[in-house]
Write a protein that holds these residues in place. Structure first.
Motif, short mmCIF file in Angstrom:
data_model
loop_
_atom_site.label_atom_id
_atom_site.label_comp_id
_atom_site.label_asym_id
_atom_site.label_seq_id
_atom_site.Cartn_x
_atom_site.Cartn_y
_atom_site.Cartn_z
N ILE A 7 9.44 -2.87 6.97
CA ILE A 7 8.15 -3.31 7.51
C ILE A 7 8.07 -4.84 7.50
O ILE A 7 7.64 -5.45 8.49
CB ILE A 7 6.99 -2.69 6.71
CG1 ILE A 7 6.95 -1.18 6.90
CG2 ILE A 7 5.65 -3.32 7.12
CD1 ILE A 7 6.00 -0.45 5.96
N GLY A 15 0.85 -6.76 8.07
CA GLY A 15 1.56 -5.49 8.03
C GLY A 15 1.69 -4.94 6.62
O GLY A 15 1.93 -5.68 5.67
N VAL A 43 2.43 2.86 8.64
CA VAL A 43 2.52 1.41 8.79
C VAL A 43 1.24 0.95 9.47
O VAL A 43 0.91 1.42 10.56
CB VAL A 43 3.74 1.00 9.63
CG1 VAL A 43 3.78 -0.52 9.83
CG2 VAL A 43 5.03 1.50 9.00
N TRP A 71 7.92 7.65 11.11
CA TRP A 71 7.00 6.53 11.17
C TRP A 71 5.70 6.87 11.89
O TRP A 71 5.68 7.64 12.84
CB TRP A 71 7.66 5.36 11.91
CG TRP A 71 8.89 4.85 11.26
CD1 TRP A 71 10.18 5.12 11.62
CD2 TRP A 71 8.98 4.00 10.12
NE1 TRP A 71 11.05 4.47 10.78
CE2 TRP A 71 10.34 3.78 9.85
CE3 TRP A 71 8.02 3.39 9.30
CZ2 TRP A 71 10.77 2.98 8.80
CZ3 TRP A 71 8.45 2.59 8.26
CH2 TRP A 71 9.82 2.39 8.01
N TYR A 110 2.65 -4.45 0.54
CA TYR A 110 3.47 -5.26 1.43
C TYR A 110 4.29 -6.23 0.58
O TYR A 110 4.02 -6.40 -0.61
CB TYR A 110 2.61 -6.00 2.46
CG TYR A 110 1.65 -6.99 1.85
CD1 TYR A 110 1.96 -8.34 1.77
CD2 TYR A 110 0.41 -6.58 1.36
CE1 TYR A 110 1.08 -9.25 1.21
CE2 TYR A 110 -0.47 -7.48 0.80
CZ TYR A 110 -0.14 -8.82 0.73
OH TYR A 110 -1.02 -9.71 0.16
#
Length: 169
Positions: A7, A15, A43, A71, A110
């Protein structure tokens, strides 16, 4: 970490890995179950400069670089009205994550300079206590609470995690 690195390499504005990907992993660890991805890898990002159609481009890229994962990609700029048309626009990915239906799902992670950073607008107490309840937004009236109830009926999480406590408050 593998997923977080993938990611991170996408360079998405705000993100993050979010929702069930994290919640389920934490609950598996707390329940002494094997850690495995049970559903999609969520995501999320927040980029008002990208059209909603870019979600598919990002998804295609993720499938190319890491096809072993299922995903799901969402630019949260476009998700504020998913359940209710009168919901205020989200202001950030943290704001969007904070509007997921139940508290243990309101979590994201993240990488920043190689370190894992957590997004937890409602904290992690419910997540770590195997407790599931709607966020205040989904407690405000019957119509909102029905969304929570429908999710609980559909997800059937207590079958997988019998110690999970579900409440409406």
């Amino acid at each position: 970490m593998t997923i977080l690195k993938v990611i991170d390499r996408c360079h998405l504005r705000q993100g993050a890995l979010a929702a069930g990907s994290i919640r389920n992993t934490v609950w598996q660890v707390l329940s002494h179950q094997p850690v495995q991805l049970m559903s999609d890898v969520d995501v999320v990002f927040f980029d008002p400069d990208r059209p909603a159609s870019d979600d598919l481009k990002i998804y295609d890229h993720l499938v190319q670089v890491a096809p072993q994962f299922n995903w799901q990609v969402k630019n949260e700029v476009y998700m504020a009205h998913y359940n209710f048309a009168d919901t205020p626009e989200f202001t950030s990915v943290a704001d969007a994550i904070g509007h997921f239906v139940e508290t243990p799902t309101c979590v994201g992670a993240y990488l920043a300079a190689g370190e894992v950073k957590l997004i937890a607008p409602h904290g992690v107490t419910d997540l770590l206590a195997l407790r599931c309840r709607p966020i205040p937004f989904y407690q405000q009236d019957q119509q909102h609470l029905d969304i929570f109830r429908e999710r609980m009926a559909k997800k059937q999480w207590q079958q997988r995690w019998p110690q999970l406590q579900i409440s409406e408050k």
